[in-house]
Design a protein around this motif. Structure first.
Motif, PDB file in Angstrom:
ATOM      1  N   ILE A  47       0.523  -1.410  -0.229  1.00 36.74           N
ATOM      2  CA  ILE A  47       0.187   0.108  -0.422  1.00 36.74           C
ATOM      3  C   ILE A  47       0.928   1.295  -0.140  1.00 36.74           C
ATOM      4  N   TRP A  48       1.826   0.824   0.881  1.00 39.37           N
ATOM      5  CA  TRP A  48       2.626   2.327   0.946  1.00 39.37           C
ATOM      6  C   TRP A  48       4.213   1.869   0.791  1.00 39.37           C
ATOM      7  N   ASP A  49       4.816   2.997   0.459  1.00 41.85           N
ATOM      8  CA  ASP A  49       5.901   2.959  -0.310  1.00 41.85           C
ATOM      9  C   ASP A  49       7.257   3.895   0.939  1.00 41.85           C
ATOM     10  N   VAL A  60       6.905   8.346   3.013  1.00 44.64           N
ATOM     11  CA  VAL A  60       6.135   7.602   2.839  1.00 44.64           C
ATOM     12  C   VAL A  60       5.247   7.800   2.253  1.00 44.64           C
ATOM     13  N   ILE A  61       4.578   7.450   1.049  1.00 44.56           N
ATOM     14  CA  ILE A  61       3.694   7.957  -0.115  1.00 44.56           C
ATOM     15  C   ILE A  61       2.852   6.739  -0.582  1.00 44.56           C
ATOM     16  N   LYS A  62       1.594   7.002  -0.199  1.00 50.70           N
ATOM     17  CA  LYS A  62       0.361   5.528  -0.859  1.00 50.70           C
ATOM     18  C   LYS A  62       0.653   5.716  -2.722  1.00 50.70           C
ATOM     19  N   ILE A  63       1.042   3.893  -3.016  1.00 51.15           N
ATOM     20  CA  ILE A  63       0.499   3.372  -4.014  1.00 51.15           C
ATOM     21  C   ILE A  63      -0.323   3.947  -5.104  1.00 51.15           C
TER      22      ILE A  63
END
Length: 65
Positions: A47-49, A60-63
Motif C-alpha cells: 500500500i505504501w512506499d 512515505v507515499i501511498k501507492i
C-alpha cells in the motif's frame, strides 16, 4: 550446459529473494524509526512506499493504482 544455466538462474532467483527480504526489513526499520504510525500510517509495502530524496528527506507515499 542447459542444466548448468538452469542452476545459475535458480541461484540468482534465490539471491534476489534474499535481497528483497533484506530491503523490506530495512524499510520497516526506517518506517518505525520515522514514527509514521504517529501520523496515522499503518505501513504495508503493498500500500505504501518509502522514498528518500537527494537531500536525505524520507517520504512515505501511498501507492496509486
Amino acid at each position: 550446459m542447459m542444466e548448468f544455466k538452469k542452476s545459475q538462474i535458480e541461484q540468482m532467483m534465490l539471491e534476489y529473494e534474499e535481497i528483497q527480504i533484506g530491503y523490506e526489513e530495512l524499510v520497516n526499520e526506517a518506517v518505525s524509526f520515522l514514527g509514521v504510525r504517529n501520523n496515522g500510517v499503518e505501513f504495508a509495502p503493498k500500500i505504501w512506499d518509502l522514498y528518500v530524496d537527494v537531500k536525505g528527506h524520507c517520504w512515505v507515499i501511498k501507492i496509486e493504482k
